[in-house]
Design a protein around this motif. Sequence first.
Motif, short mmCIF file in Angstrom:
data_model
loop_
_atom_site.label_atom_id
_atom_site.label_comp_id
_atom_site.label_asym_id
_atom_site.label_seq_id
_atom_site.Cartn_x
_atom_site.Cartn_y
_atom_site.Cartn_z
N UNK A 147 -17.82 -7.97 -3.42
CA UNK A 147 -17.17 -6.69 -3.15
C UNK A 147 -16.67 -6.03 -4.42
N UNK A 148 -17.14 -6.47 -5.57
CA UNK A 148 -16.58 -5.99 -6.83
C UNK A 148 -17.51 -4.99 -7.49
N UNK A 174 -5.91 1.56 -6.17
CA UNK A 174 -7.04 2.35 -6.66
C UNK A 174 -7.31 3.50 -5.69
N UNK A 175 -8.23 3.31 -4.76
CA UNK A 175 -8.60 4.42 -3.89
C UNK A 175 -8.95 3.91 -2.51
N UNK A 176 -9.54 4.76 -1.70
CA UNK A 176 -9.81 4.47 -0.30
C UNK A 176 -10.56 3.14 -0.12
N UNK A 177 -10.24 2.49 0.98
CA UNK A 177 -10.97 1.28 1.36
C UNK A 177 -10.54 0.04 0.61
N UNK A 178 -9.39 0.09 -0.10
CA UNK A 178 -8.92 -1.06 -0.86
C UNK A 178 -7.93 -1.86 -0.01
N UNK A 179 -8.40 -2.91 0.62
CA UNK A 179 -7.51 -3.80 1.36
C UNK A 179 -6.73 -4.65 0.37
N UNK A 180 -5.44 -4.81 0.64
CA UNK A 180 -4.60 -5.63 -0.21
C UNK A 180 -4.23 -5.00 -1.53
N UNK A 181 -4.45 -3.69 -1.68
CA UNK A 181 -4.08 -2.98 -2.90
C UNK A 181 -2.81 -2.18 -2.67
N UNK A 182 -1.84 -2.31 -3.56
CA UNK A 182 -0.55 -1.65 -3.41
C UNK A 182 -0.15 -0.99 -4.72
N UNK A 183 0.21 0.30 -4.65
CA UNK A 183 0.83 0.91 -5.81
C UNK A 183 2.32 0.61 -5.76
N UNK A 184 2.97 0.70 -6.91
CA UNK A 184 4.40 0.42 -6.98
C UNK A 184 5.16 1.45 -6.13
N UNK A 185 6.21 1.02 -5.43
CA UNK A 185 6.99 1.99 -4.62
C UNK A 185 7.47 3.19 -5.41
N UNK A 186 7.79 2.99 -6.70
CA UNK A 186 8.24 4.13 -7.51
C UNK A 186 7.16 5.17 -7.68
N UNK A 187 5.89 4.73 -7.73
CA UNK A 187 4.79 5.68 -7.86
C UNK A 187 4.69 6.55 -6.62
N UNK A 188 4.77 5.94 -5.45
CA UNK A 188 4.67 6.72 -4.22
C UNK A 188 5.88 7.64 -4.05
N UNK A 189 7.03 7.18 -4.48
CA UNK A 189 8.22 8.03 -4.43
C UNK A 189 8.02 9.28 -5.28
N UNK A 238 -4.70 7.29 8.49
CA UNK A 238 -5.00 5.88 8.73
C UNK A 238 -6.50 5.66 8.86
N UNK A 239 -7.15 5.39 7.75
CA UNK A 239 -8.58 5.06 7.79
C UNK A 239 -8.83 3.82 8.65
N UNK A 240 -10.00 3.79 9.29
CA UNK A 240 -10.37 2.62 10.10
C UNK A 240 -11.89 2.51 10.15
N UNK A 241 -12.51 2.45 8.97
CA UNK A 241 -13.96 2.29 8.86
C UNK A 241 -14.26 0.79 8.97
N UNK A 242 -14.81 0.37 10.10
CA UNK A 242 -14.86 -1.05 10.41
C UNK A 242 -16.27 -1.51 10.74
#
Length: 668
Positions: free
Chosen positions: A601-602, A272-287, A8-12
């Motif tokens: 932020x892009x 994508x990668x670390x620090x991406x708020x609001x980014x979601x991979x498909x549940x099938x990918x994580x499975x 659980x990253x928390x770089x704030x």
Amino acid sequence: MRFRQIHLDFHTSPFIEGIGEAFDRREWQERLRDAAVDSITCFSSCHHGWSYHPTEVGRMHPHLKFNLLREQIDACHEIGINVPVYLTAGVNEMKGLEHPEWREIDFEGRWSGWNRSPLEPGFPKLCFNTPYLDYLCRQIEETVTLFPDADGIFLDIISQGPCCCKYCMAGMKADGFDPTKPEDRLAYARKVLLKYYQRSTAAARSRNPKMPVFHNSGHVTMGDTEILKYFSHLELESLPTGGWGYDHYPMSAAYCRNLGMEFLGMTGKFHTTWGEFGGFKHPNALRYECAAMIANGSKCSVGDQLHPSGRLDKSTYEIIGAAYRDVAKKEAWCDKVESAARVAVLGKGAATGIRGDYPGDVGVARVLLEEHIPFDFVDSKMDFLRYGCLILPDEVRVDETLAGKLRDFLAKGGKLILSGTSGMASDRDEFLFDIGAEFSGASPYLPDYVEAAPKFAPEFVGTPFVMYGRSQQIKVRSGESLGKVFDPYFNRTYEHFCSHQHTPYRMEPSGYDAGVCGRSILYFAHPVFTIYRGWGAVAVREYIGRAIRRFLGGEIQLEVSLPSQGRATLMRQKEENRYVLHLLYANTILRGGEVKLSGGNLSATRPIEVIEELNPCPPAKVSLKLDETPRSVKFVPEGHEVPFTCRDGRVEFEVPAFTCHRMVEIAY
């Protein structure tokens, strides 16, 4: 170690208010419990330099009003969830701003790290040879004193560049290093890094000598085992959508499972990668990613980033839960396992101990994955005699020490697969093994062409196909020729060229062979694995695969009729007297593309390898060569019996169509 972990990253940023104000113990517990999480790494300090608890060494985040880490630990321990504690180590924004003299500086006088200019956003890289290391160790000691119930210490961004800060310049001079020499700067950086490992590990274990400790630098460098005494376990960072791709983790795990340490894979919930708020991979990918971790002998970690409010995202933990509930059902067949592979790869990275993206190493892993040949990666210090076949891909030069070990391997019945310049002496262009052919040096042509002999030819190509890497010129004198080499009319230059790319081949063969298949050595004259890594030509992979199968003959361990995107691993649980065959299948596809963006932020985009649908894998026939006589074959965890036959030391059975992951238990 637990199987179902969260990092659980928390770089704030200090410019965000209301830190942790939405934290609710009951909701926190409910989210983690519903997602089947059994361990979660929480933050003591972040890359911005702030602490998330009261501290006398560092500084608590200016907009945090309570001991957030204490609340997180207590909430988790109350429901049986472990909490390792994270501290930033290699980067620290606060300390980089307060003490610019602690930053790493390259030989050109520029700052190293993610932001090399004061006008760039990003975290400064700090030098471990400065007083910063004293500060860091005091932070670690304070953390283990304040939180003696922590379930481990995770230290992040562990590297030391060839720094030229004033402390390193003075240190090099005092220790007899010449800072004008790149090799001396690297050697001194290694010395500084080892000092970091010694001191930080001692700090982490200053209150509890058994405190688990992990130092994160992305993944483990093959062959660099000197540092492993400072680790309790390994965590292999490999986010497929973050640039690593889906074939990186199996390659990394294929080495780490030989180190005798527990390890876990680390992916992310992000698109994508670390620090991406609001980014979601498909549940099938994580499975699929979690299934691939347990299929490769590891436990699982999924990266997330906590919102500054302190509230876990509901959608994120629904996605994670879908994968982790599946993992929970399978853990009994995935714990305390060892690889049963009989093929090993000694790549350039493992042979040298120098981290690098060596294309031959990556290419051989991809060939073996797509050909469904179980394999491990080894380094030169490991036991080769566990395996029947050892592959040295493309550019693994051999010194006398390694040559002696390989000759012993051959003398005791082992087989070698060499390609390109592998197997040549480290100091001259001469093979140290009898490859069954006369060697005349490197070809003057690039590219050239191979007309494979019928036994080795790709299924769909019977004429010369292009080889994009320079061949070594050989003439077979014993064993089978892999085919004929055809030279082009000439190399492409400004003086003479033909068509859009390379020159076509002459109609008559060059007189040289594409390789030789002998009794104990298979040699490819081209750097075939680098070629496959770079161009992905199916014809080249089929050529390699047919040669390997011809070479190994009846000793080939696994034959399975999976599509090329299928994956197969074979693990053994000695304590349970069983093997577990893992079959995986998913369709990966490149989505997105290059778009130049700037501002806010892009940043620029690139294609991302993703998984969306999990299409069914067609039925597969399996034939396994085992030393033991099977007493039962079952699909697990379901427990369904599978009809099987035993013939000539092989167990054979069929696997009906499945989705994502199928485990088969072969008990003996």
